[in-house]
Design a protein around this motif. Sequence first.
Motif, mmCIF file in Angstrom:
data_model
loop_
_atom_site.group_PDB
_atom_site.id
_atom_site.type_symbol
_atom_site.label_atom_id
_atom_site.label_comp_id
_atom_site.label_asym_id
_atom_site.label_seq_id
_atom_site.Cartn_x
_atom_site.Cartn_y
_atom_site.Cartn_z
ATOM 1 N N GLY A 97 20.449 30.742 0.071
ATOM 2 C CA GLY A 97 19.568 31.798 -0.425
ATOM 3 C C GLY A 97 18.129 31.372 -0.600
ATOM 4 N N ARG A 98 17.904 30.116 -0.953
ATOM 5 C CA ARG A 98 16.546 29.669 -1.272
ATOM 6 C C ARG A 98 15.774 29.138 -0.066
ATOM 7 N N ASN A 99 16.488 28.466 0.860
ATOM 8 C CA ASN A 99 15.790 27.803 1.958
ATOM 9 C C ASN A 99 15.946 28.503 3.300
ATOM 10 N N THR A 100 17.140 29.016 3.579
ATOM 11 C CA THR A 100 17.367 29.531 4.925
ATOM 12 C C THR A 100 17.101 31.023 5.053
ATOM 13 N N VAL A 101 17.084 31.742 3.939
ATOM 14 C CA VAL A 101 16.908 33.192 4.000
ATOM 15 C C VAL A 101 15.479 33.572 3.638
ATOM 16 N N GLU A 102 14.879 34.401 4.473
ATOM 17 C CA GLU A 102 13.573 34.980 4.178
ATOM 18 C C GLU A 102 13.699 36.500 4.229
#
Length: 497
Positions: free
Chosen positions: A423-428
């Motif tokens: 959720g924090r790094n791979t999703v924009e």
Amino acid sequence: MPDLRTLFTSSFPSGLSSLRRTGVQAFHHVEDNLAGVNGPGVPADNEKGVIGWGTSWRMQGYLLMAEHTGDPAYVLRLAELVDGVLTARDDVRGVRDFRGRSLPVWSSAHKFTAASVLLRDAEARPALEVTVCPPHARAVRVTVEPEGERHFRLRVYGPDRPDHVVAGLSLDPLDERRADRVLYGAYEQRTGVTARLVLPDEPLPGGRAPRPGTYAVRPALVSLAAQTGMIAYPVAGLARLARTRPDLVPRSVHARVEGYLDAVERAMRVHDEQWDTTADGRGFYRWLPDEPVSFAGAELPTNEFLALGRTAVQLAVVTGDAEWRERAAAMARSLRGDMTVTDGAAVWPYWPGFGRVYRGWEATGSVKADGSDVRPSYRAVTVPEDVTHALIDLDFLCLYHDAPGVPEVFTGADMRAMAAAFGRNTVERRDGRPRLRHDVGGRGRRGTDREQAHVAAWMPLRRWSKDIPRQVRAIRPDTPPLPLMGVDTYCAALLTG
């Protein structure tokens, strides 16, 4: 073969979640519509890597469907694929690799290996072997043009790559323009051209030069360790299923399981000479210096040695062998050692942080000292893992964490940090809709449409983040982009868990 979709939907409880139903439908949609080299049967060989990077994913998909649905019909289909895959091994087919060996593995060539041509002199004697590293190596041409009586000009060129031209070359080992040494000095990373001078048994009067002309290169046939791991993994998983849930494995398949397990161990043992560990106990596989591959002498990328790591986990559980247990643990320590946690979310690199490619290397002036026969130098590559190859990393992580009898490596905090990376790094979020980035680093470029189809890889981490199923549902495309691929079968099966 009965219709697996009908069997499943008619026998499973009506309370099946929408995401699970989506996975079942997607699995059969992919399998029913695979075309060309991607399916539905098994290719006769792995020279184009289709078994290694296509059929292997399909086999893993069928294994997951059997585990998640309890339907033995999936095991029957998996066994059909396994039988076809075992028939495609080098030793069964009677083919030999670049060293002249015929081994119980599935060698590749095509786009995966370095390509070479042996230039001959006017008397048809071997004179100079020219080698080109991928990418785009297999379509390369090598042109020889004479320059005077004893020297020549070499042009190496092909589609999607810059020309590499070197003039004034000689086959005389005492000439300051000796071809292999001049080409070594002229090496460029983007073209990846090197050469080996083949000296005559006896000195030749008057010198010699290669025959003028244009020549095609040929990719070398190499048993690539990562592809062995990919292919052997679901076969080992079937053996484990037969031990832990024998009710799911029909009697006809049970009778073949010991042979399957033996084939897995024999294939894995082919790569024993590539196994290595660091001083602090992190394990990995490496390419050997003389292998005709882009990164000869270097450690495999993390996802590639974890492809063998997953198989080692299954072998450790099924056989109880302490060697496989320790190898699996050593590779787990490699992944754990490369994890950096910031604000509770993990990041890890594509190449192992302790390795040659991550650090880069410079030419020493000696091929032997360089540690690679085909790359005198390479710039450091420190990029984060991408979301496609993370499929293997995440599967290894959860498989190892849950495996009985292996040493603890990943703590609960580690698992939460890996789940938080989703959720924090791979999703924009762009235009109000979530979308995967290209990598796990948190600042990567926007992911491709193909990469969105791989979002199901994060589902096994839902135990450590309740938001993952909702985010997966929001990101996953209704159907994967064409052409459908074996990995799409696997990703669909993940949704059914």
